[in-house]
Design a protein around this motif. Structure first.
Motif, mmCIF file in Angstrom:
data_model
loop_
_atom_site.group_PDB
_atom_site.id
_atom_site.type_symbol
_atom_site.label_atom_id
_atom_site.label_comp_id
_atom_site.label_asym_id
_atom_site.label_seq_id
_atom_site.Cartn_x
_atom_site.Cartn_y
_atom_site.Cartn_z
ATOM 1 N N TYR A 82 -5.741 1.298 2.970
ATOM 2 C CA TYR A 82 -5.709 0.034 3.706
ATOM 3 C C TYR A 82 -4.671 -0.920 3.115
ATOM 4 C CZ TYR A 82 -6.822 -4.407 5.745
ATOM 5 O OH TYR A 82 -6.715 -5.606 6.393
ATOM 6 N N ARG A 83 -4.643 -1.018 1.781
ATOM 7 C CA ARG A 83 -3.666 -1.918 1.136
ATOM 8 C C ARG A 83 -2.241 -1.505 1.491
ATOM 9 N NH1 ARG A 83 -6.531 -1.401 -3.746
ATOM 10 N NH2 ARG A 83 -4.838 -0.080 -4.410
ATOM 11 N N HIS A 102 -1.638 -2.295 5.188
ATOM 12 C CA HIS A 102 -1.531 -3.737 5.379
ATOM 13 C C HIS A 102 -0.171 -4.242 4.887
ATOM 14 C CE1 HIS A 102 -2.850 -7.719 6.157
ATOM 15 N NE2 HIS A 102 -3.042 -8.070 4.898
ATOM 16 N N ALA A 106 2.838 -5.839 7.174
ATOM 17 C CA ALA A 106 3.442 -7.137 6.864
ATOM 18 C C ALA A 106 4.961 -7.027 6.806
ATOM 19 C CB ALA A 106 2.894 -7.664 5.545
ATOM 20 N N SER A 140 0.631 -5.937 12.825
ATOM 21 C CA SER A 140 -0.722 -5.775 12.276
ATOM 22 C C SER A 140 -1.019 -4.301 12.052
ATOM 23 C CB SER A 140 -1.751 -6.355 13.248
ATOM 24 O OG SER A 140 -1.755 -5.602 14.446
ATOM 25 N N VAL A 141 -2.046 -4.051 11.249
ATOM 26 C CA VAL A 141 -2.485 -2.669 11.032
ATOM 27 C C VAL A 141 -2.951 -2.082 12.359
ATOM 28 C CG1 VAL A 141 -4.166 -1.205 9.843
ATOM 29 C CG2 VAL A 141 -3.077 -3.101 8.617
#
Length: 109
Positions: free
Chosen positions: A13-14, A17, A21, A26-27
């Protein structure tokens, strides 16, 4: 539009994300783009060879859809944040024309 829930580990996720960015998106848009690409690719592969060949118009529409899906996935495209003000555009055009005029007058250049 259908909504889905996807679970991933914290590190994935990191990274996702951070990448979203970087692409100013967006994811969710990244995942939507990937799933759209996979669905269209699978649909193309599933078509029997006996089906009639797509028309030029159908092919053009399909390619545009793929391009725009790719733009959405990568966060590329027309965004309000990318627009310049009229004043900034005007200043750039004046600076360019002044540079061109100076070059035409320069004997040693």
């Amino acid at each position: 539009m259908r909504e889905i829930t996807v679970s991933v580990d914290e590190e994935t996720y990191r990274h996702a994300h951070g990448r979203a960015a970087e692409l100013d998106t967006s994811v969710s848009a990244l995942v939507r783009g990937i799933l759209t690409f996979l669905a269209h690719d699978a649909a193309r592969r599933a078509q029997p060879e006996s089906q009639p060949v797509e028309s030029a118009l159908e092919r053009r529409r399909r390619l545009f859809d793929e391009i725009f899906a790719d733009f959405d996935a990568r966060g590329v495209g027309l965004r309000m944040a990318d627009n310049q003000s009229r004043e900034a555009l005007y200043e750039r055009s004046i600076a360019g024309s002044e540079t061109d005029a100076a070059r035409s007058l320069c004997i040693d250049c």
